[in-house]
Design an enzyme around this catalytic site. Sequence first.
Site, PDB file in Angstrom:
ATOM      1  N   PRO A 102       0.196   5.298   8.359  1.00 31.86           N
ATOM      2  CA  PRO A 102      -0.806   4.404   8.946  1.00 31.86           C
ATOM      3  C   PRO A 102      -0.779   3.085   8.184  1.00 31.86           C
ATOM      4  CG  PRO A 102      -1.875   5.980   7.469  1.00 31.86           C
ATOM      5  CD  PRO A 102      -0.401   6.321   7.485  1.00 31.86           C
TER       6      PRO A 102
ATOM      7  N   CYS B  51      -7.978   3.595   0.730  1.00 30.19           N
ATOM      8  CA  CYS B  51      -7.995   2.135   0.875  1.00 30.19           C
ATOM      9  C   CYS B  51      -8.551   1.493  -0.399  1.00 30.19           C
ATOM     10  CB  CYS B  51      -8.836   1.722   2.072  1.00 30.19           C
ATOM     11  SG  CYS B  51      -8.814  -0.061   2.317  1.00 30.19           S
TER      12      CYS B  51
ATOM     13  N   ASP C  77       7.179   4.552  -1.408  1.00 23.13           N
ATOM     14  CA  ASP C  77       8.528   4.162  -1.833  1.00 23.13           C
ATOM     15  C   ASP C  77       9.626   5.037  -1.247  1.00 23.13           C
ATOM     16  OD1 ASP C  77       6.998   2.435  -3.307  1.00 23.13           O
ATOM     17  OD2 ASP C  77       7.329   3.425  -5.229  1.00 23.13           O
TER      18      ASP C  77
ATOM     19  N   GLY D 138       6.284   3.998   5.237  1.00 22.37           N
ATOM     20  CA  GLY D 138       5.480   2.864   5.667  1.00 22.37           C
ATOM     21  C   GLY D 138       6.283   1.586   5.724  1.00 22.37           C
ATOM     22  N   ARG D 139       6.297   0.861   4.609  1.00 20.03           N
ATOM     23  CA  ARG D 139       6.860  -0.497   4.638  1.00 20.03           C
ATOM     24  C   ARG D 139       8.329  -0.532   5.041  1.00 20.03           C
ATOM     25  NH1 ARG D 139       4.865  -1.809  -1.231  1.00 20.03           N
ATOM     26  NH2 ARG D 139       5.285   0.430  -1.299  1.00 20.03           N
TER      27      ARG D 139
END
Length: 353
Positions: free
Chosen positions: A24, A108, A210, A232-233
């Site tokens: 997410p 978060c 990572d 994710g990234r």
Amino acid sequence: MNIGLTDRWFLGDVEIPGRLVLAPMAGVSVQAFRRQGRRYGAGLVCSEMVSVAGIQHRNERTLGYLRVSADEHPLAIQIFGSDPVAMAEAARMVEAAGADIVDMNFGCPVKKVTKTGAGASLLDDPAQACRLVEAVATATPLPVSVKMRRGVANGSRTCLDVGPLLVEAGAASLTLHPRSAKQMYTGTADHALTAELVSLVDVPVIASGDITSRARAQSVLATTGATAVMVGRAAQGNPWALAEIMGEDREPSREEVVAELLLFMRETVRELGEQRATGFLKKFYGWYLGGGRFPRPFKQELVQLPAIAEVEQRLLAAAPGARFIYERLAAEVPDPEDEILLDQLPISIYGGG
Ligand SMILES: Cc1cc2nc3c(=O)[nH]c(=O)nc-3n(C[C@H](O)[C@H](O)[C@H](O)COP(=O)(O)O)c2cc1C
């Protein structure tokens, strides 16, 4: 090391067809991103976090509302908040919108969120964290998962104390991003903690942080015992990273990159409307076209263009062969017909985890 990522597993009673999960990401994980993630091999996709503040009539600055389509499943919708009653109500709305899993954000690190007692700050208040999980797990028959950081302070190992308590309170799965909230995204994810967490709980643990390649995914799965890895990234503007992790290592041609970007643009405009999509898409141009795929000034030129139609024209001029690939893709990926709008839970502009 040859660990398979195509094995099926269960999150609660939901069957997940693979060990790769798309993370997410606030301001990124729109429906177009989630559907693309499914096409490139993710077994499970997650929405960005939606705020229960909508229910409490607090003034949440919003990026809009989630749209859920039939071809995203299995789908986890992530909620965040600090009030058990509102969280329970939000869980029922998420269920009604067709989610397969309710995910709770305990990761978060953004001040605007933590100062309300939500997100990563819950790791410092295990009793309240457990009350929230219990409230949500009681409110819905869907499995409940929790995504968390290692703790709030640097070097914290709080996740190892809180994790088992959350499982006792009703969590059917835990995702660990083993950075502290203080770290935000600096330093590295310490997956030695993921291994420790796996040894402490008897529910699936998803390792986040990572994971950028198949080799890294396999080594984290092997060394931690996690059930799945979350990406994710590395997947931003690069769905081919997901394919590589799943075992299909093939550099896309420039035409394929442009075609996939054009499809993403079309879907995003449909989802967000032209005006919001225009700003939203700008960061994606760099993500898709970077990494040596196109010269840097090209991206800068696209970001300056005022209308999406002009961006499309420039992309097609730079890679004319992309048109045919795009047309084929667009035919294979039709607009969803039966979308559900989750219009009482705003997407927060303050994301993270
Ligand atoms: C732009 C951005 C937005 C994010 N938003 C969320 C979010 O809404 N909820 C959440 O649980 N994690 C969020 N995260 C954290 C990611 O899900 C993930 O745990 C983290 O980026 C580490 O994984 P990676 O190294 O594969 O990116 C966000 C991360 C980024 C970079």
